[in-house]
Design an enzyme around this catalytic site. Structure first.
Site, mmCIF file in Angstrom:
data_model
loop_
_atom_site.group_PDB
_atom_site.id
_atom_site.type_symbol
_atom_site.label_atom_id
_atom_site.label_comp_id
_atom_site.label_asym_id
_atom_site.label_seq_id
_atom_site.Cartn_x
_atom_site.Cartn_y
_atom_site.Cartn_z
ATOM 1 N N CYS A 191 3.179 -4.823 6.631
ATOM 2 C CA CYS A 191 2.918 -4.521 5.218
ATOM 3 C C CYS A 191 4.154 -3.961 4.517
ATOM 4 O O CYS A 191 5.125 -3.578 5.147
ATOM 5 C CB CYS A 191 1.790 -3.501 5.110
ATOM 6 S SG CYS A 191 0.197 -4.115 5.698
ATOM 7 N N HIS A 213 0.821 -1.208 0.000
ATOM 8 C CA HIS A 213 0.000 0.000 0.000
ATOM 9 C C HIS A 213 0.851 1.252 0.000
ATOM 10 O O HIS A 213 2.068 1.197 0.185
ATOM 11 C CB HIS A 213 -0.952 -0.001 1.204
ATOM 12 C CG HIS A 213 -0.251 0.011 2.528
ATOM 13 N ND1 HIS A 213 0.265 1.151 3.098
ATOM 14 C CD2 HIS A 213 0.012 -0.997 3.394
ATOM 15 C CE1 HIS A 213 0.812 0.852 4.261
ATOM 16 N NE2 HIS A 213 0.676 -0.457 4.466
#
Length: 181
Positions: free
Chosen positions: A157, A141
């Site tokens: 992440c 992301h």
């Protein structure tokens, strides 16, 4: 005589600095940004719909298109600790522009004051775009906090600059294979 000696020393000193850098560049293992070079064949049997390798050591994401004609490297943020780092094979299963963010149960244990953030919000930890992996709660992301890129700063992440995730998002189909190393 002193000027010639001083000049000779300066030239020799400059040459001593240039030669090691030239020798390192000739090795071909690292590019100008110091990312370790990757070859998709070292990680996958075929390109499939495309390939992504997230290298947590050099903090880079490597992308190859399905036909191999497009290869790109992006600087990333990586997980803060090995405990938060999941390694192995997965794939892109969903993509979202303006994703909303909800803390995971383990994040709520560590940070009880954290609250969900709506998609499009300036303080959204997922930035402008998100690509969801087949592993629950693991994503590639964007981020509004550009200080995080190039550092271990995530809870698991892989983060990219918002403009870079938007670029990657456009060229990456669902089903793209991903490997975190």
């Amino acid at each position: 005589m002193t000027l010639l000696t001083r000049r000779s020393l300066m030239i020799a000193g400059a040459a001593a600095l240039v030669v090691p850098a030239t020798a390192r560049a000739a090795e071909g293992r690292r590019n100008v940004s110091s990312f370790a070079s990757q070859d998709w064949r070292d990680h996958f049997d075929s390109l499939g719909k495309g390939c992504i390798v997230c290298d947590t050591e050099s903090r880079a994401l490597h992308y190859w298109s399905a036909d191999g004609s497009d290869y790109r490297v992006y600087p990333t943020s990586v997980p803060k600790t090995d405990e938060l780092t999941k390694r192995g094979y997965t794939e892109i299963v969903r993509k979202k522009v303006g994703p909303s963010w909800t803390p995971t149960a383990s994040q709520m244990e560590r940070f009880p004051d954290w609250r969900p953030v709506a998609g499009g919000a300036e303080d959204n930890p997922l930035g402008t775009h998100a690509m969801y992996l087949s592993w629950p709660a693991y994503l590639i992301h964007g981020t509004h906090d550009t200080r995080k890129i190039g550092r271990p700063s995530s809870d698991g992440c892989i983060g990219l600059y918002n403009e870079k995730i938007a670029e990657l998002f456009e060229i990456t189909p669902i089903g793209t294979q991903v490997r975190l190393i």
